[in-house]
Design a protein around this motif. Structure first.
Motif, mmCIF file in Angstrom:
data_model
loop_
_atom_site.group_PDB
_atom_site.id
_atom_site.type_symbol
_atom_site.label_atom_id
_atom_site.label_comp_id
_atom_site.label_asym_id
_atom_site.label_seq_id
_atom_site.Cartn_x
_atom_site.Cartn_y
_atom_site.Cartn_z
ATOM 1 N N ILE A 1 140.045 65.385 102.757
ATOM 2 C CA ILE A 1 141.351 65.500 103.407
ATOM 3 C C ILE A 1 142.433 65.739 102.352
ATOM 4 C CG2 ILE A 1 142.948 64.572 105.097
ATOM 5 C CD1 ILE A 1 140.070 64.916 106.108
ATOM 6 N N SER A 2 142.634 64.770 101.453
ATOM 7 C CA SER A 2 143.638 64.927 100.401
ATOM 8 C C SER A 2 143.450 63.814 99.374
ATOM 9 C CB SER A 2 145.061 64.851 100.976
ATOM 10 O OG SER A 2 145.349 63.537 101.449
ATOM 11 N N TYR B 1 144.649 60.573 100.885
ATOM 12 C CA TYR B 1 143.692 59.930 101.778
ATOM 13 C C TYR B 1 142.514 59.353 101.000
ATOM 14 C CZ TYR B 1 140.761 59.249 105.909
ATOM 15 O OH TYR B 1 139.978 58.701 106.891
ATOM 16 N N TYR C 1 146.193 63.758 109.597
ATOM 17 C CA TYR C 1 145.099 64.655 109.204
ATOM 18 C C TYR C 1 145.628 65.991 108.695
ATOM 19 C CZ TYR C 1 141.087 67.794 109.544
ATOM 20 O OH TYR C 1 140.114 68.720 109.265
ATOM 21 N N ARG D 1 148.800 65.595 103.661
ATOM 22 C CA ARG D 1 148.266 66.416 102.573
ATOM 23 C C ARG D 1 149.353 67.030 101.688
ATOM 24 N NH1 ARG D 1 143.416 70.010 105.256
ATOM 25 N NH2 ARG D 1 143.020 68.713 107.092
ATOM 26 N N ASN D 2 150.606 66.900 102.042
ATOM 27 C CA ASN D 2 151.674 67.626 101.350
ATOM 28 C C ASN D 2 151.955 67.064 99.962
ATOM 29 O OD1 ASN D 2 154.133 65.648 101.562
ATOM 30 N ND2 ASN D 2 153.216 65.659 103.595
ATOM 31 N N SER E 1 147.611 74.618 98.313
ATOM 32 C CA SER E 1 146.580 73.805 97.671
ATOM 33 C C SER E 1 147.180 72.950 96.568
ATOM 34 C CB SER E 1 145.489 74.701 97.084
ATOM 35 O OG SER E 1 144.897 75.495 98.099
ATOM 36 N N GLY F 1 140.216 69.981 103.989
ATOM 37 C CA GLY F 1 140.941 70.107 102.735
ATOM 38 C C GLY F 1 140.174 70.715 101.583
ATOM 39 N N TRP G 1 142.684 69.601 96.895
ATOM 40 C CA TRP G 1 142.683 69.665 98.353
ATOM 41 C C TRP G 1 143.626 70.774 98.826
ATOM 42 C CZ3 TRP G 1 145.521 66.463 95.431
ATOM 43 C CH2 TRP G 1 146.857 66.234 95.756
ATOM 44 N N GLY H 1 145.927 72.309 102.525
ATOM 45 C CA GLY H 1 146.462 72.060 103.859
ATOM 46 C C GLY H 1 147.154 73.307 104.354
#
Length: 460
Positions: A7-8, A11, A69, A74-75, A257, A317, A347, A349
């Motif tokens: 995911i990231s 996470y 999610y 993820r940012n 990414s 991700g 990762w 997003g």
């Protein structure tokens, strides 16, 4: 060894991420006063503000995976005052209207920080502002124009630095100047979204995870497990919008990414000089963004592979090795002292890009359908402003927010495939080539190639 996907980084390194079972999915047909599709920042902030303003309102959030999610988990952790489309809104509605929009964004940074504190959300927030650097003569020209534009839109507390002052703040190799705004903060994006979801539930918001919405229609959201009927159905799906029936060409899911280093020792930070935890960006056409994390890593991102054919999104991700290598090279070019540093996580997003690159908030009172998004990478703060605006539109409150120029803005759809894929690939190839030319020729102005790409893309 680099952990790719998961995911990231946020996470993968969150010890509490797997501590609680997912929220129960929808188990049949039901009703609500407002149903919100999407459990990211936009959807959860909207639910939060609706329930705060109208506690008796029945608000249901439907999330296809789990809250955070998507891009919200993820940012790059930039809570800042940038908003996509401001110049376009100045052209359409006049400069004073766009200035009001910018002022609202400036205030939104404080709104998020204050609300997180009020709700007891520990998201590693550090308000160090945003430093955007120039590393070539052409970038410096754009930086000065950008700085002057921000002042003209009312950001009088922004500061412009020369090469010496820039490197005193963060010792970026080849830096020739920078612009700094106090309207920005570093955050841990997943902790913010998790805390926000918990705050919503304390207010009585019903959240169903593992519940993909397949179609949105007037006064109903359809899922494989049942239909939720409500007078208002709000689409808050950002980069995942294309997966909904009839929305394939509404917003383009642009890929971004990131990589994260291992924790860096104090002597390395002293050498870099990055002491105030301001977030860091640049003035390249294919720009980068970075932060110093709370556990002393550098997390840095860029576009990598910008778009997948058919508006497809990534698998949890996972990032292409070439993108990891490219971001590592970028990191080392900014900070040569980090050459050979361990990259622990990578990762990707997706973010939503409208055809005219303008973020929007819309509510059609006749059908009860509303949506917000198209943030083009500036969504951490913009989602909060969008949510408060959706709240006022749903409650039919005529406020300063409902008169902002991005409300009910419409834009044409993206081109069909294969033209969409070919166009995006060509544009980002042009931007990368423009960056290469500017760095090797030291031209003092933006290359014509980049100007042409901007006109074709609709980028502002």
């Amino acid at each position: 060894m680099t952990i790719n996907g998961g995911i990231s980084f946020w996470y993968a390194t969150d010890e509490t991420a797997h501590a609680h079972p997912p929220r129960a999915p929808l188990t049949g047909n039901t009703t609500a006063d407002v149903v919100i599709v999407g459990g990211g920042y936009t959807g959860l902030w909207t639910a939060y503000y609706l329930k705060t303003a109208a506690p008796d309102l029945r608000v249901t959030v439907l999330e296809q995976k789990f809250c955070g999610y998507g891009a919200s988990g993820r940012n790059g952790g930039w809570l800042y005052n940038g908003i996509a489309g401001r110049d376009r809104y100045a052209t359409l509605h006049g400069r004073p209207a766009a200035q009001r929009l910018q002022h609202a964004m400036n205030e939104t940074v404080t709104e998020v920080i204050d609300t997180a504190a009020k709700e007891g959300i520990d998201a590693d927030i550090h308000r160090g502002g945003v430093l955007e650097v120039a590393r070539t003569p052409a970038q410096l020209s754009r930086l000065k124009a950008f700085h002057a534009a921000e002042l003209a839109f009312g950001e009088t507390d922004r500061e412009l630095y020369d090469a010496t002052d820039t490197r005193a703040r963060i010792d970026v190799a080849d830096a020739v100047g920078s612009s700094w705004t106090p309207h920005g903060a570093r955050i841990h994006p997943l902790q913010l979204v998790k805390g926000l979801a918990a705050a919503c539930e304390r207010l009585g918001v019903v959240i169903h995870e593992s519940t993909p919405v397949t179609e949105i229609a007037p006064r109903r959201a359809l899922t494989p497990y049942g239909t939720v009927r409500a007078p208002y159905v709000l689409r808050c799906t950002e980069g995942f919008t294309a997966a909904l029936k009839g929305q394939k060409r509404s917003w383009l899911p642009m890929n971004s990414s990131m990589i994260a280093t291992a924790p860096l020792p104090p002597e390395t930070w002293a050498q870099i000089g990055w002491s105030d935890a301001s977030t860091l960006g640049d003035m390249a056409h294919a720009y980068m963004y970075a932060q110093r994390t709370a556990d002393d890593r550098i997390a840095i991102g860029g576009r990598g592979v910008p778009y997948r054919y058919g508006s497809r999104t990534d698998n949890d991700g996972r990032t292409q090795p070439a993108t990891i290598a490219s971001l590592t090279h970028l990191l080392e070019s900014f900070f040569p002292a980090l050459t050979g540093v361990e990259i622990t996580h990578a990762w990707s997003g997706v973010l939503g890009v409208p055809r005219d690159w303008c973020a929007t908030v819309t509510l059609d009172a006749a059908s009860g359908l509303g949506w917000a998004g198209g943030y083009v990478g500036s969504g951490v703060a913009t989602a909060n402003l969008a949510a408060r605006t959706l709240r006022d539109l749903v409650l039919n409150d005529k406020t300063e927010l409902t008169t902002l120029p991005w409300v009910n803005h419409r834009v044409r759809r993206w081109e069909p495939e294969p033209f969409r894929w070919l166009g995006v690939q060509a544009l980002y190839a042009a931007y990368r080539e423009a960056d290469r030319r500017e760095s090797t020729t030291h031209t003092p102005t933006t290359t014509p190639l980049a100007r042409l790409a901007d006109r074709i893309s609709g980028r502002h």
